[in-house]
Scaffold this motif. Structure first.
Motif, PDB file in Angstrom:
ATOM      1  N   VAL A 291       0.866  -1.183   0.000  1.00  0.00           N
ATOM      2  CA  VAL A 291       0.000   0.000   0.000  1.00  0.00           C
ATOM      3  C   VAL A 291       0.897   1.225   0.000  1.00  0.00           C
ATOM      4  N   ARG A 292       0.886   1.976  -1.087  1.00  0.00           N
ATOM      5  CA  ARG A 292       1.794   3.102  -1.260  1.00  0.00           C
ATOM      6  C   ARG A 292       1.047   4.417  -1.079  1.00  0.00           C
ATOM      7  N   TYR A 293       1.474   5.198  -0.091  1.00  0.00           N
ATOM      8  CA  TYR A 293       0.927   6.531   0.130  1.00  0.00           C
ATOM      9  C   TYR A 293       2.081   7.525   0.164  1.00  0.00           C
ATOM     10  N   GLY A 294       1.898   8.655  -0.501  1.00  0.00           N
ATOM     11  CA  GLY A 294       2.848   9.742  -0.345  1.00  0.00           C
ATOM     12  C   GLY A 294       2.698  10.384   1.024  1.00  0.00           C
ATOM     13  N   ARG A 295       3.669  11.215   1.388  1.00  0.00           N
ATOM     14  CA  ARG A 295       3.639  11.834   2.716  1.00  0.00           C
ATOM     15  C   ARG A 295       2.385  12.682   2.900  1.00  0.00           C
ATOM     16  N   SER A 296       2.041  13.470   1.884  1.00  0.00           N
ATOM     17  CA  SER A 296       0.874  14.343   2.001  1.00  0.00           C
ATOM     18  C   SER A 296      -0.412  13.524   2.131  1.00  0.00           C
ATOM     19  N   HIS A 297      -0.537  12.472   1.312  1.00  0.00           N
ATOM     20  CA  HIS A 297      -1.734  11.624   1.362  1.00  0.00           C
ATOM     21  C   HIS A 297      -1.835  10.910   2.706  1.00  0.00           C
ATOM     22  N   PHE A 298      -0.722  10.403   3.193  1.00  0.00           N
ATOM     23  CA  PHE A 298      -0.713   9.698   4.472  1.00  0.00           C
ATOM     24  C   PHE A 298      -1.125  10.636   5.605  1.00  0.00           C
ATOM     25  N   ASN A 299      -0.594  11.849   5.612  1.00  0.00           N
ATOM     26  CA  ASN A 299      -0.954  12.810   6.660  1.00  0.00           C
ATOM     27  C   ASN A 299      -2.426  13.210   6.564  1.00  0.00           C
ATOM     28  N   THR A 300      -2.943  13.289   5.338  1.00  0.00           N
ATOM     29  CA  THR A 300      -4.368  13.607   5.166  1.00  0.00           C
ATOM     30  C   THR A 300      -5.245  12.508   5.759  1.00  0.00           C
ATOM     31  N   LEU A 301      -4.863  11.250   5.535  1.00  0.00           N
ATOM     32  CA  LEU A 301      -5.625  10.137   6.105  1.00  0.00           C
ATOM     33  C   LEU A 301      -5.570  10.160   7.630  1.00  0.00           C
TER      34      LEU A 301
ATOM     35  N   ARG B 150      -5.280  12.813   9.508  1.00  0.00           N
ATOM     36  CA  ARG B 150      -6.164  13.895   9.967  1.00  0.00           C
ATOM     37  C   ARG B 150      -7.631  13.495   9.836  1.00  0.00           C
ATOM     38  N   ASN B 151      -7.974  12.829   8.731  1.00  0.00           N
ATOM     39  CA  ASN B 151      -9.372  12.438   8.528  1.00  0.00           C
ATOM     40  C   ASN B 151      -9.839  11.412   9.552  1.00  0.00           C
ATOM     41  N   GLY B 152      -8.922  10.585  10.029  1.00  0.00           N
ATOM     42  CA  GLY B 152      -9.307   9.560  10.991  1.00  0.00           C
ATOM     43  C   GLY B 152      -9.253  10.001  12.435  1.00  0.00           C
ATOM     44  N   GLU B 153      -8.676  11.181  12.689  1.00  0.00           N
ATOM     45  CA  GLU B 153      -8.521  11.626  14.072  1.00  0.00           C
ATOM     46  C   GLU B 153      -9.876  11.940  14.697  1.00  0.00           C
ATOM     47  N   GLY B 154     -10.098  11.409  15.880  1.00  0.00           N
ATOM     48  CA  GLY B 154     -11.359  11.590  16.580  1.00  0.00           C
ATOM     49  C   GLY B 154     -12.387  10.535  16.258  1.00  0.00           C
ATOM     50  N   LEU B 155     -12.274   9.905  15.093  1.00  0.00           N
ATOM     51  CA  LEU B 155     -13.220   8.863  14.694  1.00  0.00           C
ATOM     52  C   LEU B 155     -12.601   7.477  14.840  1.00  0.00           C
ATOM     53  N   PHE B 156     -11.422   7.287  14.254  1.00  0.00           N
ATOM     54  CA  PHE B 156     -10.749   5.992  14.316  1.00  0.00           C
ATOM     55  C   PHE B 156      -9.652   5.953  15.373  1.00  0.00           C
ATOM     56  N   TRP B 157      -9.125   7.104  15.721  1.00  0.00           N
ATOM     57  CA  TRP B 157      -8.015   7.145  16.673  1.00  0.00           C
ATOM     58  C   TRP B 157      -7.817   8.565  17.191  1.00  0.00           C
ATOM     59  N   ASN B 158      -7.028   8.666  18.240  1.00  0.00           N
ATOM     60  CA  ASN B 158      -6.409   9.917  18.670  1.00  0.00           C
ATOM     61  C   ASN B 158      -4.912   9.776  18.407  1.00  0.00           C
TER      62      ASN B 158
END
Length: 269
Positions: A44-54, A56-64
């Motif tokens: 699973v290949r994610y660039g740094r920007s894409h990985f950081n976006t994921l 942020r999107n998961g914070e509060g819902l999937f994890w802290n």
């Protein structure tokens, strides 16, 4: 449900991270460096920007999280939060598709589309190979029927067998309902009495999954289902609409009304 809520990519990170913590000390914590290494191992290949976006999107819902570590939310908490999110965005996603079934072992490798297809197959496996219409599946996954067919054709050939069901009627007088289905067709049948015109229409497909293993224990599934049902009941109670109570099948006490029973004895009780 994650596909319909457009959080399937974040859900994949949570699934991988959860499995890693289970194999370690079960603390529910994982460093970002370990997660990145695991993603690379799965292809699973994610660039740094894409990985950081994921993240942020998961914070509060999937994890802290902090700068170096994720603190994963548990299955029950995540189920409740996804239920709340579905009630806000699209109640159809959770009205007939509440969390709390058996867990399925899925392969998280490949592209985002391949992961969506695997989640789709996993859902069918967790529902014990149902007979269900594409219209219902499209509503539950917020994808068109053409997209579902593409998943089945391009990614799920080894995992999914589909049986197309049909019904036919030789005489419309024998049809017990007021109207024939809108997609009814016709064909000429050669019989002993000669050529007859018969009506035919497609029924919901039957799906049979292969090479997908369910966990033998339900685990936290029952608690997650009860929590999801409770969230639905609170929403219904707040709105006080008869149509909503009928849709979700809840009584005034907050318990879910059983639509079927395992035996006649259970029904009498």
């Amino acid at each position: 449900m994650a596909i319909g809520l457009q959080v399937a990519s974040v859900f994949r990170l949570w699934v991988i991270a959860r499995d890693l913590t289970r194999q370690a000390n079960g603390s529910g914590q994982i460093t970002l460096s370990v997660l990145k290494q695991a993603l690379a191992g799965f292809g699973v290949r994610y660039g740094r920007s894409h990985f950081n976006t994921l993240l942020r999107n998961g914070e509060g819902l999937f994890w802290n999280r902090d700068r170096e570590r994720l603190y994963l939310h548990g299955y029950q908490r995540l189920s409740a939060q996804l239920t709340d999110l579905a009630l806000l965005q699209n109640p159809d996603l959770v009205a007939e598709n509440r969390p709390g079934g058996y867990e399925v072992y899925l392969c998280p490798t490949g592209s985002a589309e391949q992961w969506h297809a695997m989640c789709y197959a996993g859902w069918l496996a967790s529902r014990h190979d149902p007979t269900v219409s594409r219209e219902t599946l499209s509503r539950l996954f917020s994808r068109s029927a053409d997209t579902l067919r593409k998943w089945e054709r391009d990614h799920l050939q080894p995992y999914l067998q589909i049986r197309h069901n049909y019904a036919q009627c030789a005489d419309t007088a024998h049809w017990p309902y007021p109207n024939l289905p809108a997609h009814t067709g016709s064909y000429a049948a050669q019989t002993r009495e000669g050529v007859q015109l018969r009506l035919i229409w497609q029924l919901p497909n039957s799906y049979r999954t292969r090479r997908l293993r369910l966990h033998r224990h339900r685990g936290q599934g029952r608690k997650a289902r009860r929590m999801s049902n409770h969230r639905l009941y609170l929403m219904i109670k707040a709105h006080r609409k008869t149509s909503s109570r009928s849709l979700f099948g809840f009584g005034e006490t907050g318990s879910h009304r059983r639509m079927y029973f395992a035996s006649a004895r259970r029904l009498k009780q």
